[in-house]
Design a protein around this motif. Structure first.
Motif, short mmCIF file in Angstrom:
data_model
loop_
_atom_site.label_atom_id
_atom_site.label_comp_id
_atom_site.label_asym_id
_atom_site.label_seq_id
_atom_site.Cartn_x
_atom_site.Cartn_y
_atom_site.Cartn_z
N PHE A 75 1.87 -6.90 4.76
CA PHE A 75 0.43 -6.95 5.08
C PHE A 75 0.16 -6.82 6.58
CE2 PHE A 75 -0.38 -9.92 1.19
CZ PHE A 75 -0.17 -8.86 0.34
N ASP A 76 1.18 -7.06 7.39
CA ASP A 76 1.02 -7.08 8.85
C ASP A 76 0.53 -5.72 9.36
OD1 ASP A 76 1.17 -7.34 11.57
OD2 ASP A 76 3.30 -7.89 11.63
N PRO A 77 -0.66 -5.66 9.98
CA PRO A 77 -1.16 -4.37 10.48
C PRO A 77 -0.33 -3.81 11.62
CG PRO A 77 -2.57 -6.18 11.21
CD PRO A 77 -1.60 -6.76 10.22
N ASN A 78 0.49 -4.65 12.26
CA ASN A 78 1.37 -4.17 13.32
C ASN A 78 2.68 -3.61 12.78
OD1 ASN A 78 -0.37 -4.95 15.50
ND2 ASN A 78 0.21 -7.07 15.11
N GLY A 79 2.88 -3.76 11.46
CA GLY A 79 4.04 -3.18 10.80
C GLY A 79 3.59 -1.98 9.99
N ILE A 80 3.70 -2.09 8.64
CA ILE A 80 3.26 -0.97 7.79
C ILE A 80 1.94 -1.30 7.09
CG2 ILE A 80 5.62 -0.20 7.41
CD1 ILE A 80 5.41 -1.35 4.56
N GLY A 81 1.26 -2.34 7.55
CA GLY A 81 0.03 -2.76 6.90
C GLY A 81 -1.06 -1.71 6.84
N LYS A 82 -1.09 -0.82 7.82
CA LYS A 82 -2.13 0.22 7.83
C LYS A 82 -1.75 1.43 6.99
CE LYS A 82 -4.02 -1.11 12.34
NZ LYS A 82 -4.33 -0.66 13.73
#
Length: 313
Positions: free
Chosen positions: A250-257
């Motif tokens: 879920f982390d947008p700084n990872g693959i969340g986007k």
């Protein structure tokens, strides 16, 4: 090594590009006309970690296969799940007695299909945690890092499996040899089963779905159904570990986007989805084993309804 990528979509383009850049003789095969013609005309173009590149990699329709493409060393299967059987039928001329076939498709049950076309000793099953997208026909968007985990399904195939791992490592694809690939296949199917259908129906990226108050309860319910069915096939999933793994995405700084591949297929490209080979496969197996799978069954039905509403094909 002479390598064929059967299914040159987003992930097939990534693998084809990286294996080509590592010096392998790579050929792409696909059936999407606009995509094939764009690559024939302009090469495979990509936004590769922010850098615009183009590589002149040969690409063919399955019907264009000729004698010159026989006896390849490795075929990497990257079709959609429902396209696996017809693709294998089309590329039979490429499958020689020493041709290794690595299946990296999402979903469950592909080993049974492969054994109808490939000697069991030459079949490799695997998963990949690389991500990729298509910005349009002939143009891939490649970002981030990943890995490939694979294993032979027949004990006699280990030497060749390890040889393919080395080829992937040299291409920067971070190949690893697995001691229990079926656990990994089920684990990844579980991850796809929690994110693909939900993000597609909600028209949301992973982070947007994860930010909702109902995301974790939905994850728990789906994961429990996967685990109950997997146990019937002697695969014991660590439900808490898988839950935490999905939450980390879920982390947008990872693959969340990132939008899952099913969203790209249906919402972006109006193509039919692989839901029958992910949640649908669990629902079918649940009926076989008399294991209740209400979430997987309902999610499968909703995705099919969405396909019909959008007139996907």
């Amino acid at each position: 090594m002479k390598i064929v990528i059967a299914g040159a979509g987003a992930m097939g383009s990534r693998f084809g590009l990286m294996l080509h850049q590592a010096g392998n003789d790579v050929v792409l095969i696909d059936t999407w006309r606009e995509h094939v013609e764009a690559i024939k005309k302009n090469g495979l173009r990509a936004n590769y970690n922010g850098k615009e590149i183009a590589e002149p990699i040969p690409i063919f329709y399955p019907k264009e296969l000729s004698d010159s493409h026989k006896q390849v060393d490795l075929i990497v299967m990257f079709t959609k799940a429902m396209q696996l059987k017809p693709m294998l039928q089309s590329i039979k001329p490429l499958i020689g007695p020493r041709t290794m076939v690595l299946c990296l498709l999402n979903g469950l049950g592909h080993d049974d299909t492969l054994q109808n076309y490939v000697p069991k000793k030459n079949i490799l099953l695997g998963i990949t945690m690389w991500t990729a997208g298509l910005e349009g026909p002939g143009k891939a968007k490649l970002f981030g890092d990943g890995e490939v985990e694979l294993q032979n399904i027949d004990p006699s195939g280990e030497e060749n499996a390890r040889r393919i791992v080395d080829v992937l490592k040299k291409a920067g694809l971070n190949g690893t040899y697995s001691g229990n690939v079926m656990y990994s296949v089920w684990r990844k199917a579980c991850v796809n089963g929690t994110l693909n259908g939900t993000c597609t129906l909600l028209d949301a990226n992973i982070s947007e779905f994860g930010a909702t108050t109902v995301a974790v309860p939905i994850l728990k319910s789906i994961i429990s159904e996967f685990a109950a069915v997997a146990e019937k096939e002697s695969v014991i999933l660590d439900q808490e570990e898988i839950l935490q793994h999905v939450i980390e995405t879920f982390d947008p700084n990872g693959i969340g986007k990132h939008y899952p591949s099913m969203h790209q297929d249906l919402i972006k490209n109006n193509r039919l989805t692989e839901i029958d080979y992910i949640n649908g496969a669990v629902a079918r197996k649940g009926k076989k084993y008399d294991v209740p799978t209400p979430y997987c069954a309902f999610l499968t039905e909703l995705v099919h309804a969405k396909e019909q509403i959008l007139k996907a094909r």
